[in-house]
Design a protein around this motif. Structure first.
Motif, PDB file in Angstrom:
ATOM      1  N   ASP A  65      18.437  38.461  32.628  1.00  0.00           N
ATOM      2  CA  ASP A  65      19.350  38.128  33.721  1.00  0.00           C
ATOM      3  C   ASP A  65      19.983  39.416  34.254  1.00  0.00           C
ATOM      4  OD1 ASP A  65      21.225  37.113  35.478  1.00  0.00           O
ATOM      5  OD2 ASP A  65      22.487  36.234  33.908  1.00  0.00           O
ATOM      6  N   ARG A  66      19.337  40.044  35.218  1.00  0.00           N
ATOM      7  CA  ARG A  66      19.797  41.334  35.744  1.00  0.00           C
ATOM      8  C   ARG A  66      21.156  41.232  36.435  1.00  0.00           C
ATOM      9  NH1 ARG A  66      17.586  43.655  32.183  1.00  0.00           N
ATOM     10  NH2 ARG A  66      15.348  43.771  32.184  1.00  0.00           N
ATOM     11  N   GLN A  67      21.412  40.158  37.132  1.00  0.00           N
ATOM     12  CA  GLN A  67      22.708  39.990  37.792  1.00  0.00           C
ATOM     13  C   GLN A  67      23.815  39.880  36.735  1.00  0.00           C
ATOM     14  OE1 GLN A  67      22.844  36.764  40.562  1.00  0.00           O
ATOM     15  NE2 GLN A  67      24.978  37.090  41.076  1.00  0.00           N
ATOM     16  N   GLY A  68      23.555  39.130  35.678  1.00  0.00           N
ATOM     17  CA  GLY A  68      24.519  39.020  34.581  1.00  0.00           C
ATOM     18  C   GLY A  68      24.744  40.348  33.885  1.00  0.00           C
ATOM     19  N   GLN A  69      23.679  41.148  33.739  1.00  0.00           N
ATOM     20  CA  GLN A  69      23.798  42.467  33.120  1.00  0.00           C
ATOM     21  C   GLN A  69      24.693  43.388  33.955  1.00  0.00           C
ATOM     22  OE1 GLN A  69      22.430  43.543  30.150  1.00  0.00           O
ATOM     23  NE2 GLN A  69      21.730  41.461  29.788  1.00  0.00           N
ATOM     24  N   ARG A  70      24.499  43.339  35.285  1.00  0.00           N
ATOM     25  CA  ARG A  70      25.336  44.164  36.158  1.00  0.00           C
ATOM     26  C   ARG A  70      26.798  43.726  36.100  1.00  0.00           C
ATOM     27  NH1 ARG A  70      20.611  44.029  39.166  1.00  0.00           N
ATOM     28  NH2 ARG A  70      21.261  42.228  40.377  1.00  0.00           N
ATOM     29  N   ALA A  71      27.038  42.424  36.049  1.00  0.00           N
ATOM     30  CA  ALA A  71      28.410  41.915  35.940  1.00  0.00           C
ATOM     31  C   ALA A  71      29.037  42.353  34.613  1.00  0.00           C
ATOM     32  CB  ALA A  71      28.418  40.397  36.063  1.00  0.00           C
ATOM     33  N   ALA A  72      28.246  42.337  33.524  1.00  0.00           N
ATOM     34  CA  ALA A  72      28.750  42.768  32.225  1.00  0.00           C
ATOM     35  C   ALA A  72      29.076  44.259  32.244  1.00  0.00           C
ATOM     36  CB  ALA A  72      27.734  42.453  31.136  1.00  0.00           C
ATOM     37  N   GLN A  73      28.244  45.058  32.904  1.00  0.00           N
ATOM     38  CA  GLN A  73      28.516  46.496  33.026  1.00  0.00           C
ATOM     39  C   GLN A  73      29.841  46.734  33.745  1.00  0.00           C
ATOM     40  OE1 GLN A  73      25.169  48.316  34.955  1.00  0.00           O
ATOM     41  NE2 GLN A  73      23.753  47.669  33.345  1.00  0.00           N
ATOM     42  N   ALA A  74      30.064  46.020  34.834  1.00  0.00           N
ATOM     43  CA  ALA A  74      31.322  46.162  35.577  1.00  0.00           C
ATOM     44  C   ALA A  74      32.503  45.712  34.717  1.00  0.00           C
ATOM     45  CB  ALA A  74      31.262  45.345  36.865  1.00  0.00           C
ATOM     46  N   HIS A  75      32.314  44.670  33.926  1.00  0.00           N
ATOM     47  CA  HIS A  75      33.358  44.145  33.055  1.00  0.00           C
ATOM     48  C   HIS A  75      33.777  45.181  32.011  1.00  0.00           C
ATOM     49  CE1 HIS A  75      35.596  40.991  30.982  1.00  0.00           C
ATOM     50  NE2 HIS A  75      35.022  41.384  29.849  1.00  0.00           N
ATOM     51  N   ILE A  76      32.794  45.789  31.346  1.00  0.00           N
ATOM     52  CA  ILE A  76      33.166  46.775  30.324  1.00  0.00           C
ATOM     53  C   ILE A  76      33.633  48.091  30.946  1.00  0.00           C
ATOM     54  CG2 ILE A  76      31.705  45.749  28.549  1.00  0.00           C
ATOM     55  CD1 ILE A  76      29.708  48.025  28.965  1.00  0.00           C
ATOM     56  N   LYS A  77      33.132  48.407  32.138  1.00  0.00           N
ATOM     57  CA  LYS A  77      33.565  49.629  32.820  1.00  0.00           C
ATOM     58  C   LYS A  77      35.055  49.552  33.184  1.00  0.00           C
ATOM     59  CE  LYS A  77      32.087  52.801  36.400  1.00  0.00           C
ATOM     60  NZ  LYS A  77      31.101  53.074  37.441  1.00  0.00           N
ATOM     61  N   SER A  78      35.546  48.343  33.424  1.00  0.00           N
ATOM     62  CA  SER A  78      36.965  48.172  33.749  1.00  0.00           C
ATOM     63  C   SER A  78      37.843  48.138  32.495  1.00  0.00           C
ATOM     64  CB  SER A  78      37.179  46.921  34.598  1.00  0.00           C
ATOM     65  OG  SER A  78      36.856  45.765  33.855  1.00  0.00           O
ATOM     66  N   GLY A  79      37.244  48.400  31.312  1.00  0.00           N
ATOM     67  CA  GLY A  79      38.039  48.517  30.087  1.00  0.00           C
ATOM     68  C   GLY A  79      38.107  47.258  29.239  1.00  0.00           C
ATOM     69  N   ASN A  80      37.315  46.262  29.557  1.00  0.00           N
ATOM     70  CA  ASN A  80      37.339  45.006  28.808  1.00  0.00           C
ATOM     71  C   ASN A  80      36.213  44.958  27.773  1.00  0.00           C
ATOM     72  OD1 ASN A  80      39.440  43.664  30.390  1.00  0.00           O
ATOM     73  ND2 ASN A  80      37.936  43.770  32.035  1.00  0.00           N
ATOM     74  N   PRO A  81      36.460  44.286  26.651  1.00  0.00           N
ATOM     75  CA  PRO A  81      35.373  44.103  25.681  1.00  0.00           C
ATOM     76  C   PRO A  81      34.391  43.047  26.183  1.00  0.00           C
ATOM     77  CG  PRO A  81      37.361  43.041  24.897  1.00  0.00           C
ATOM     78  CD  PRO A  81      37.724  43.757  26.171  1.00  0.00           C
ATOM     79  N   PHE A  82      33.184  43.088  25.656  1.00  0.00           N
ATOM     80  CA  PHE A  82      32.141  42.132  26.043  1.00  0.00           C
ATOM     81  C   PHE A  82      31.475  41.616  24.781  1.00  0.00           C
ATOM     82  CE2 PHE A  82      27.730  41.152  27.179  1.00  0.00           C
ATOM     83  CZ  PHE A  82      27.944  40.226  28.174  1.00  0.00           C
ATOM     84  N   LEU A  83      31.301  40.303  24.675  1.00  0.00           N
ATOM     85  CA  LEU A  83      30.694  39.679  23.498  1.00  0.00           C
ATOM     86  C   LEU A  83      29.592  38.711  23.900  1.00  0.00           C
ATOM     87  CD1 LEU A  83      33.898  38.641  21.540  1.00  0.00           C
ATOM     88  CD2 LEU A  83      32.358  40.486  20.933  1.00  0.00           C
TER      89      LEU A  83
END
Length: 158
Positions: free
Chosen positions: A123-141
């Motif tokens: 899911d490339r769109q989901g991967q890009r959203a996750a990258q933006a999420h962690i780039k803003s300082g949030n954890p990702f699980l």
């Protein structure tokens, strides 16, 4: 020489957690540290595929395959007459008193976790959203409960 901590980086981790008898066992499958959210997600994707390959590998073998002990049960061999003893008929491995057959769940009764992990990876769109999420300082699980273990893939900003 000790490696210095990467400022503004990301700590990635792949875990397997097993619960048994009220106890919990935690197994670290891998860790990775990077300064790039792209590399963090790429590493997590690789771990997702690695886990999917391993938990998908224990699928039931082909039920049409014959159980083969490497000898012919219809033929008398030296093994069948050890010291003149009559060992009786050849045992049927499917009906052995000491090795009970496994209970098989109906197809489709449990989720296909390897397929879910592969779909998450693709899911490339989901991967890009996750990258933006962690780039803003949030954890990702990513948490994947399976029959024996719960697998967790995580990225935490330093």
């Amino acid at each position: 020489m000790n490696a210095a901590a990467v400022p503004g980086g990301y700590q990635c981790e792949a875990l397997a957690v097993e619960f048994f008898g009220g106890e919990m066992a935690r197994y670290v499958l891998g860790t990775f540290r990077t300064v790039s959210p792209v590399l963090a997600m790429r590493w997590l994707g690789g771990q997702a595929l690695w886990i999917a390959d391993r938990i998908g590998a224990d699928a039931d073998p082909d039920p049409d395959l014959d159980f083969d002990l490497g000898c012919d049960p219809d033929r008398d061999t030296d093994f069948d007459s050890v010291a003149g003893a009559d060992l009786g008929p050849w045992p049927d491995p499917a009906r052995s008193a000491w090795a009970q057959p496994l209970t098989r769940l109906p197809v489709g009764s449990t989720p296909d976790r390897p397929a879910e992990l592969r779909a998450w990876y693709e899911d490339r769109q989901g991967q890009r959203a996750a990258q933006a999420h962690i780039k803003s300082g949030n954890p990702f699980l990513v948490v994947v409960p399976d029959t024996d273990f719960t697998y967790t893939l995580s990225v935490h900003p330093d």
